[in-house]
Design an enzyme around this catalytic site. Structure first.
Site, PDB file in Angstrom:
ATOM      1  N   CYS A 132      -7.711   0.152   4.765  1.00 40.47           N
ATOM      2  CA  CYS A 132      -7.738   0.154   3.294  1.00 40.47           C
ATOM      3  C   CYS A 132      -6.416  -0.318   2.688  1.00 40.47           C
ATOM      4  O   CYS A 132      -6.401  -1.137   1.756  1.00 40.47           O
ATOM      5  CB  CYS A 132      -8.097   1.542   2.777  1.00 40.47           C
ATOM      6  SG  CYS A 132      -7.162   2.881   3.553  1.00 40.47           S
TER       7      CYS A 132
ATOM      8  N   HIS B 211      -5.404   4.213  -3.673  1.00 43.73           N
ATOM      9  CA  HIS B 211      -4.119   4.063  -2.985  1.00 43.73           C
ATOM     10  C   HIS B 211      -3.181   3.198  -3.830  1.00 43.73           C
ATOM     11  O   HIS B 211      -3.608   2.234  -4.472  1.00 43.73           O
ATOM     12  CB  HIS B 211      -4.306   3.377  -1.631  1.00 43.73           C
ATOM     13  CG  HIS B 211      -4.992   4.212  -0.601  1.00 43.73           C
ATOM     14  ND1 HIS B 211      -5.295   5.541  -0.781  1.00 43.73           N
ATOM     15  CD2 HIS B 211      -5.421   3.891   0.658  1.00 43.73           C
ATOM     16  CE1 HIS B 211      -5.894   6.008   0.319  1.00 43.73           C
ATOM     17  NE2 HIS B 211      -5.983   5.021   1.196  1.00 43.73           N
TER      18      HIS B 211
END
Length: 346
Positions: free
Chosen positions: A126, A240
């Protein structure tokens, strides 16, 4: 077409189902797959209920594509069995990413490397995905020499147990059968920051940090890029963030950097310091784009840029990227359900 989702009851698997529906992927029959203890449970997709099946039953159903999000060991065991049956596997674990015989794909960057013969395709980490989506268009123009990245990663990247831990610590109402909060981490995560994601390696870096190093080079097709990474878990529910310092071979202007990023596929520039506008995890929630801001020159050395990069880690960082790979394969006519042995004989 028939589509299997392996790990359908997990955080990423559930998000894959949501995104398949949102993007109207041509699913004629869904085959949800999960662990043996979940077989027989029902999940809903597009208003219809489907029963969770076993791995063996999923292979027998002969889907054209299987989206895997069930962990590395499961993928190592089962992805080859799906592939041998002619099923294209798009795997979200780390199992196949650095295998030289497997493609590691971010569609905005390198989907064109895919062929009908690629039966196991790796979905990157990710944190890597959002960084390369932002950096690759700049790499094409200025050539990246070195990257220093520090991440601020949400608990959803660990999974449901981590979400429950943080909620338990915060809300004091989620306890396990022993009366304790579930502990995905060794330490408290709420009101804390943990500078460890995955296990430590002999060089003092974590696996997550080395994933960013190795995967970035593979996706961008340049082993000469020097990369160093520090990855940190923070008490955010989703999304994130990354502080990225990047040195180029060629000089640039900030206006040109902003123009290139604004025109890049999958990138949204949010950069207005005067109005205090910059990307934040809550703004990326349930969005597929990579958001870039705090764009400024590093005044300590030549040809060097600072960026702040944010993305929804369950979507573009995992599920959306996998579905986009499937969309590319489908659009190019690369999804077949013929066994590998038949293809070779043909």
């Amino acid at each position: 077409m028939k589509v299997a989702v392996v790990g359908a009851t997990g955080l990423v698997g559930s998000k894959m189902l949501q995104i398949l529906e949102e993007r109207n992927f041509p699913v004629t029959e869904l085959i949800p797959v999960a662990s043996e203890k979940s077989v027989g449970k029902e999940i809903e997709f597009k208003g219809k209920k489907y029963k969770v099946v076993s791995m063996t039953d999923a292979i027998a159903a002969k889907p054209a594509v299987a989206l895997f999000s069930a962990g590395g060991s499961t993928s190592l065991e089962w992805a080859p069995k799906f592939a041998e049956a002619g099923i294209t596997v798009i795997d979200n674990s780390s199992a196949w990413r650095m295998d030289p015989s497997k493609k590691l794909v971010v569609p905005e960057i390198n989907a064109d490397v895919l062929t009908a013969q690629d039966k196991i395709i790796a979905n990157p980490n990710c944190s890597t995905i959002q960084m390369v989506v932002a950096l690759n268009p700049l790499h094409k123009k200025y050539k990246v020499k070195r990257i220093v990245v520090s991440t601020y990663q949400s608990v959803t990247g660990t999974g449901k147990k981590a979400v429950d831990q943080m909620r338990g610590e915060r809300e004091k109402d989620i306890k396990g059968s022993n009366g304790e909060y579930p502990m995905a981490y060794k330490y408290r995560i709420d009101l804390n920051a943990i500078p460890q994601i995955d296990v430590f390696l002999e060089n003092g870096y974590t696996k997550e940090e080395m994933k960013m190093v190795n995967e970035t080079r593979k996706i961008m097709g340049d082993d000469s890029i020097r990369i160093t990474s520090t990855t940190v878990r923070i008490p955010v529910m989703g999304g994130h963030s990354e502080s990225v310092n990047v040195e180029f071979e060629k000089d640039f202007t900030i206006d040109e950097i902003k123009r290139i990023l604004s025109e890049a596929e999958g990138v949204v520039v949010v950069d207005d310091p005067a109005a205090q506008q910059y990307p934040m995890p809550m703004d990326a929630h349930e969005k597929d784009e990579v958001f870039v801001g705090r764009i400024r020159r590093d005044e300590t050395q030549p040809n060097t840029l600072n960026l702040w990069i944010v993305s929804d880690n369950l979507r573009k960082g995992a599920a959306t990227n996998a579905v986009q790979i499937a969309e590319y394969l489908q659009a190019k006519g690369l999804l077949t359900s013929r066994p590998v042995s038949e293809k070779i004989e043909a």
